[in-house]
Enzyme design. Structure first.
Site, mmCIF file in Angstrom:
data_model
loop_
_atom_site.group_PDB
_atom_site.id
_atom_site.type_symbol
_atom_site.label_atom_id
_atom_site.label_comp_id
_atom_site.label_asym_id
_atom_site.label_seq_id
_atom_site.Cartn_x
_atom_site.Cartn_y
_atom_site.Cartn_z
ATOM 1 N N ASP A 105 0.843 -1.190 0.000
ATOM 2 C CA ASP A 105 0.000 0.000 0.000
ATOM 3 C C ASP A 105 0.880 1.242 0.000
ATOM 4 O O ASP A 105 2.066 1.190 0.337
ATOM 5 C CB ASP A 105 -0.959 0.014 1.181
ATOM 6 N N GLU A 108 0.141 -0.763 5.923
ATOM 7 C CA GLU A 108 1.220 -0.127 6.679
ATOM 8 C C GLU A 108 1.029 1.375 6.770
ATOM 9 O O GLU A 108 1.295 1.991 7.810
ATOM 10 C CB GLU A 108 2.566 -0.461 6.037
#
Length: 459
Positions: A89, A154
């Site tokens: 991500d 994250e």
């Protein structure tokens, strides 16, 4: 053991590796935006498919949020296991108008690839997959067991990773974990990070009158929430840039003399740093060097302030509410929960009468120190020398990586290898984020060398 044949294969395949990185960077996997949920899923599937093409067993595990990629190839029951962590991500690209080229249309220029996620973290974790691929292609087998864990949350604090680790402890057993989600100390100065600061992060909400008021009609009658907030924020620091929260420094572990000496020897160019930051003066706690203040001393910063009217022209109001975000970076022996209690007590005490104060504890992370004497850390140092052609420096990092705490607590891993292939000026989280293609190549070489060093078959 010589790795020349493998390194030659890396060089001959470099163009294809870059093309595959560009393909992954083109996926706008922004985890914080619900409208990109499908793109985050697509990026996870891309990583799974890549792992499967390498001959690994791979699966996309759903969570209550974005999915987790897990892959493994463990052919050696009597050899060490390396767990490789990364995240697919990325941060939001805004402000988009400050990008020279679109953030999800990767562009190669001047030896860098520019795109959101180039350095943080798609380019960096992909080096390990390419290392596994090239070793398998040239030698037919990896020299140790490898496991890959790549998450999609994250950038929003990994809210579901802890539960995944608890549920799959047996699956994730390893002797060491490699995390490349940081940077070198400086361009062409590779580094191993052995210390991270912890974090205590808060939101303050100050509420006063029921609605915004005309400042001419009601000024002098009520406490202005912005004024009250300003008083609270100003109370957090004292002379010499010291944090003024009582008890804040009570448990701080001082740096050892050898650490201060090593920090002093690091090639920190203060003139270049100030030019990069766009400032004329570096500030901070008195009695400590810029490097010590940046990485090994606790800090408190105001990260955002809001309230009242900030539009064009005039609107003379007393706002009904105001707010701020405040973060504290912590060093070894400081406990985030204890600091949270001290912070709450302090702001409650100094809050002026006539307003209500709400304190929300948003995030926390424990500070981390990894022993440089661990054999896995020394193996990583030798691997970086092989990949970059020079020894790494050992550094502390001023930021926090909460997932490191999770790996320590949930998996019992002490050998945490924080190996940054990026550069401090890559622009992670900023417009025009980039990743050096030469660092991409050297990261793959270092990852290959790490596999052999952990197997006891170093170059």
């Amino acid at each position: 053991m010589t790795l020349t044949d493998i390194f030659e294969k890396i060089d001959s395949n470099h163009k294809r590796y870059v093309q595959e990185l560009v393909e992954l960077l083109s996926i706008p996997s922004v985890s914080t935006y619900s409208r990109h949920k499908g793109d985050v899923q697509r990026a996870g599937e891309w990583v799974v498919n890549m792992c499967r093409r390498l001959g690994m067993e791979a699966r996309l595990y759903p969570t209550a949020g974005h999915p987790v990629v897990y892959a493994s190839h463990c052919p050696h029951p009597d050899r060490p296991t390396l767990l490789i962590y990364g995240h697919y991500d990325v941060q939001p690209p805004e402000p988009v108008d400050e990008w020279l080229t679109p953030p999800f249309q990767p562009t190669v220029r001047d030896g860098f690839v520019y795109a959101r996620g180039a350095s943080d973290d798609k380019g960096q974790f992909l080096t390990y997959l390419k290392a596994i691929e090239v070793v398998m292609a040239v030698r037919g087998e990896v020299p140790i067991n490898v496991k890959v864990l790549v998450e999609g949350e994250e950038e929003i604090g990994s809210p579901h990773l802890g539960d995944f680790l608890r549920r799959h402890k047996d699956l994730l057993k390893a002797d060491a974990i490699a995390i490349s989600d940081g940077s070198q100390f400086a361009p062409d100065v590779p580094a191993i990070t052995y210390g991270l600061r912890g974090l205590a992060y808060f939101q303050l909400d100050v509420t006063g009158p029921r609605v915004d008021l005309h400042s001419g009609s009601f000024g002098g009658l009520v406490m202005n929430p912005i004024q009250a907030l300003s008083a609270i924020l100003c109370s957090l620091k004292e002379g010499g840039d010291r944090v003024a929260v009582p008890g804040f420094y009570d448990d701080v572990a001082d740096m050892a003399p050898w650490e201060r000496e090593e920090m002093e020897s690091l090639p920190l160019d203060l003139a270049n740093l100030k030019e990069y930051l766009g400032v004329e003066v570096l500030c901070g706690e008195e009695g400590y060097s810029p490097m010590e203040r940046k990485t090994a001393r606790p800090t408190l910063d105001i990260n955002g302030v809001w309230g009242g009217f900030a539009g064009e022209g005039a609107k003379t109001v007393i706002p009904s509410k105001a707010g701020a975000k405040v973060s504290m970076r912590l060093v070894p022996n400081q406990d985030p929960d204890k600091i949270a209690g001290l912070f709450r007590a302090h702001v409650a005490k100094v809050c002026p009468p006539g307003v209500q104060l709400k304190v929300t504890h948003l995030h926390s992370a424990q500070p981390v120190l990894v022993s440089r004497d661990l054999p896995q850390v020394q193996a990583a140092a030798r691997a970086i020398h092989t990949g970059f052609g020079k020894d790494p420096v050992f550094i502390r990092e001023g930021g926090s990586i909460p997932i490191v705490n999770l790996f320590q607590e949930e998996l019992g891993l002490d050998a945490i290898l924080l190996l940054g292939w990026g550069r401090p000026d890559d622009g992670a989280h900023s417009p025009n984020e980039r990743f050096s293609l030469e660092d991409f190549r050297r990261g793959i070489r270092s990852a290959v060398a790490l596999l052999y060093e952990l197997a006891g078959e170093g170059a």
